[in-house]
Write a protein that holds these residues in place. Structure first.
Motif, PDB file in Angstrom:
ATOM      1  N   SER A  57      74.375  39.765-115.708  1.00 33.47           N
ATOM      2  CA  SER A  57      75.736  39.409-115.293  1.00 33.47           C
ATOM      3  C   SER A  57      76.372  38.523-116.375  1.00 33.47           C
ATOM      4  O   SER A  57      75.675  37.947-117.212  1.00 33.47           O
ATOM      5  CB  SER A  57      75.713  38.703-113.939  1.00 33.47           C
ATOM      6  OG  SER A  57      74.584  37.876-113.825  1.00 33.47           O
ATOM      7  N   SER A  58      77.716  38.428-116.300  1.00 26.22           N
ATOM      8  CA  SER A  58      78.444  37.776-117.397  1.00 26.22           C
ATOM      9  C   SER A  58      78.078  36.295-117.522  1.00 26.22           C
ATOM     10  O   SER A  58      78.031  35.751-118.619  1.00 26.22           O
ATOM     11  CB  SER A  58      79.954  37.928-117.171  1.00 26.22           C
ATOM     12  OG  SER A  58      80.292  37.386-115.902  1.00 26.22           O
ATOM     13  N   SER A  59      77.854  35.628-116.392  1.00 26.58           N
ATOM     14  CA  SER A  59      77.474  34.215-116.451  1.00 26.58           C
ATOM     15  C   SER A  59      76.065  34.074-115.888  1.00 26.58           C
ATOM     16  O   SER A  59      75.680  34.792-114.970  1.00 26.58           O
ATOM     17  CB  SER A  59      78.456  33.386-115.618  1.00 26.58           C
ATOM     18  OG  SER A  59      77.871  32.143-115.293  1.00 26.58           O
ATOM     19  N   PRO A  60      75.260  33.155-116.441  1.00 20.80           N
ATOM     20  CA  PRO A  60      73.902  32.998-115.911  1.00 20.80           C
ATOM     21  C   PRO A  60      73.865  32.325-114.539  1.00 20.80           C
ATOM     22  O   PRO A  60      72.809  32.275-113.917  1.00 20.80           O
ATOM     23  CB  PRO A  60      73.205  32.140-116.969  1.00 20.80           C
ATOM     24  CG  PRO A  60      74.293  31.466-117.722  1.00 20.80           C
ATOM     25  CD  PRO A  60      75.500  32.327-117.634  1.00 20.80           C
ATOM     26  N   TYR A  61      74.992  31.768-114.079  1.00 17.00           N
ATOM     27  CA  TYR A  61      74.992  31.039-112.798  1.00 17.00           C
ATOM     28  C   TYR A  61      76.035  31.593-111.841  1.00 17.00           C
ATOM     29  O   TYR A  61      77.076  32.101-112.248  1.00 17.00           O
ATOM     30  CB  TYR A  61      75.291  29.557-113.021  1.00 17.00           C
ATOM     31  CG  TYR A  61      74.466  28.924-114.108  1.00 17.00           C
ATOM     32  CD1 TYR A  61      73.089  28.738-113.944  1.00 17.00           C
ATOM     33  CD2 TYR A  61      75.050  28.514-115.301  1.00 17.00           C
ATOM     34  CE1 TYR A  61      72.332  28.165-114.956  1.00 17.00           C
ATOM     35  CE2 TYR A  61      74.299  27.942-116.308  1.00 17.00           C
ATOM     36  CZ  TYR A  61      72.938  27.778-116.131  1.00 17.00           C
ATOM     37  OH  TYR A  61      72.195  27.213-117.119  1.00 17.00           O
ATOM     38  N   ILE A  62      75.775  31.424-110.556  1.00 15.86           N
ATOM     39  CA  ILE A  62      76.785  31.651-109.517  1.00 15.86           C
ATOM     40  C   ILE A  62      77.256  30.280-109.055  1.00 15.86           C
ATOM     41  O   ILE A  62      76.441  29.391-108.823  1.00 15.86           O
ATOM     42  CB  ILE A  62      76.184  32.432-108.321  1.00 15.86           C
ATOM     43  CG1 ILE A  62      75.660  33.780-108.818  1.00 15.86           C
ATOM     44  CG2 ILE A  62      77.202  32.624-107.218  1.00 15.86           C
ATOM     45  CD1 ILE A  62      74.815  34.498-107.791  1.00 15.86           C
TER      46      ILE A  62
END
Lengths: 111, 367
Positions: B158-163
């Motif tokens: 996913s584009s960012s490693p965090y939600i």
């Protein structure tokens, strides 16, 4: 406590016919103080008018009014309040008129 | 000379009585002198008809966030009253109580609460009552929001490693109370800007809060101020001295002393003022620093020409802010008037003036 403080008090030392008096107006500041002072000074029957904020942590202003010819300063105060209200209405009307009818620049401001 | 026939400004602007002098190191004639008794044989008492005639209010620029308008023909006392009311006394809604159930982020509870208080909300304050200090929260005076955010690790790719790496003002969830669901159905309460970062989280960190927003005014805390700025300045005026023209060889240098466009130089090196650009003049006083321009030019401001700049930050549209401030002003006047009328009535009942009593105080201000 807040309800017990009267909105206006006449401070001691006022003339018995109120031709010269200091009014202590509670819960007001320079906003009304200076505007009201200006309007009172526009009255030719007023000999002197000045206001002060006695202390920044006290929530009131003192308004001193001295009249010519032994006239009532309370009547002058009421007249000035009425005139100040008329002034507000006039400005409101003029602004609303300009907003509706004038051709001014409208632009898109990014936030 | 600035007051030439091609004048863009009304002729009355050149009346020296309306001028505030701007000099190299000081200003002069700041206060108005138009009071009864100041000028022999002139009547300066209050006259509503005359005031109406001289008053000019004109909106100049309007965007969805700010408005610029001119207020001409009033004293600084009046203009300043409106400016002060705009900043400090027009009510808005802001978050006042923050109940923290869990906060494992790096930002401390009280710092986070302070940041949350400053979020501008899009709620019309006219639909709300003031909640008195210590008063009971009710649907007419309190809005409830929930802020529940948990940060997790995102799936690979996913584009960012965090939600939920960022806690933003858009994460506030409104919880309707009582009749609020119907009253605010058309415009659900939320932050005016959903992208304000409140905190940054890492996987495992949690923020869990309940927020109560109430109505207040800017004089109590700046978070209740409806404006980002509300300021005014006086219209600038540059007067050339006809008996001592600017030397043509220095004309370009002279023009550079002013904001672009204010001074025009003809082919012959003659200097003139373009009044269309006067309001953009910054009044840097640069022209007063140079010997060769001594006596050539006077800098002025027009004492009763206020250029207001109001930026709205909150529920009010910028053009509705001045009418709101006028409403507040009239409310103040009405409350003082009621008290003064009560004083007058008391004095008439006593049949001989409101004299000070035994301990020297007169105390009859009740409604």
């Amino acid at each position: 406590m807040a309800d017990e403080t009267p909105k206006i008090q006449i401070l001691k030392g006022a003339a018995s016919d109120l031709s010269a008096a200091t009014y202590q107006i509670h819960d007001e500041s320079h906003t009304i103080g200076n505007a009201l002072r200006w309007m009172l000074m526009k009255n030719p029957k007023v000999e002197f008018c000045g206001y002060s904020v006695p202390h920044p942590s006290e929530n009131h202003i003192n308004m001193r009014i001295q009249m010519y010819d032994g006239l009532s300063s309370l009547a002058a105060l009421l007249q000035a309040l009425k005139d100040l209200d008329d002034l507000c209405v006039t400005i409101d009307d003029a602004y609303t008129y300009s907003l509706r009818n004038d051709n001014y620049e409208r632009w898109d401001e990014k936030s | 000379m600035a007051s030439s026939s091609s004048s863009h400004l009304p002729q009355s602007v050149f009346n020296p009585r309306r001028h505030v002098g701007v000099h190299a190191e000081r200003v002069s004639d700041v206060s108005s002198t138009e009071f009864p008794g100041h000028y022999p044989g002139e009547d300066h008492s209050w006259n509503l008809a005359k005031f109406k005639q001289n008053l000019k209010v004109s909106v100049k620029r309007l965007s969805q966030r700010s408005v610029e308008f001119d207020l001409v023909g009033v004293d600084a006392a009046i203009a300043n009253a409106f400016r002060r009311i705009l900043i400090a006394e027009v009510p808005t809604i802001a978050i006042e109580d923050v109940f923290v159930f869990n906060n494992t982020s790096v930002i401390h509870d009280e710092i986070l609460a302070q940041r949350i208080g400053l979020i501008p909300l899009n709620v019309d304050p006219r639909l709300f009552d003031f909640r008195p200090p210590g008063g009971i929260p009710m649907d007419r005076n309190t809005l409830v929001f929930k802020l529940n955010v948990t940060c997790e690790r995102a799936k690979k790719g996913s584009s960012s490693p965090y939600i939920n790496e960022y806690v933003k003002s858009g994460d506030l969830v409104w919880e309707p109370q009582g009749e609020q669901a119907t009253v605010f159905a058309s415009r659900p309460p939320a932050a005016t800007n959903p992208d304000i970062v409140l905190a940054k989280l890492r996987p495992g960190q949690v923020i869990e809060m309940e927020l109560h927003a109430i109505k207040g005014v800017g004089k109590e805390h700046a978070k209740w101020s409806p404006v980002a700025t509300a300021t005014y300045r006086l219209h600038p005026l540059v007067l050339l001295n006809p008996s001592k023209p600017v030397p043509p060889e220095h004309a370009q240098k002279f023009a550079k002393c002013f904001s672009p466009g204010v001074v025009e130089v003809s082919a012959a090196g003659e200097v003139s003022i373009n009044e269309r650009y006067l309001r953009t003049e910054t009044m840097s006083r640069e022209a007063l620093r140079h010997k060769e321009f001594e006596g050539c030019v006077e800098l002025k401001r027009i004492r009763d020409w206020f250029i207001f700049q109001v930026e709205s930050e909150g529920p009010y549209t910028p053009e509705s802010l001045l009418p709101e401030s006028i409403k507040v002003m009239r409310g103040k006047i009405a409350s003082i008037r009621a008290a003064a009328e009560a004083l007058l009535e008391d004095s008439q009942h006593l049949g001989g003036g409101v004299g000070p009593d035994a301990d020297g105080d007169v105390n009859m201000g009740g409604q």
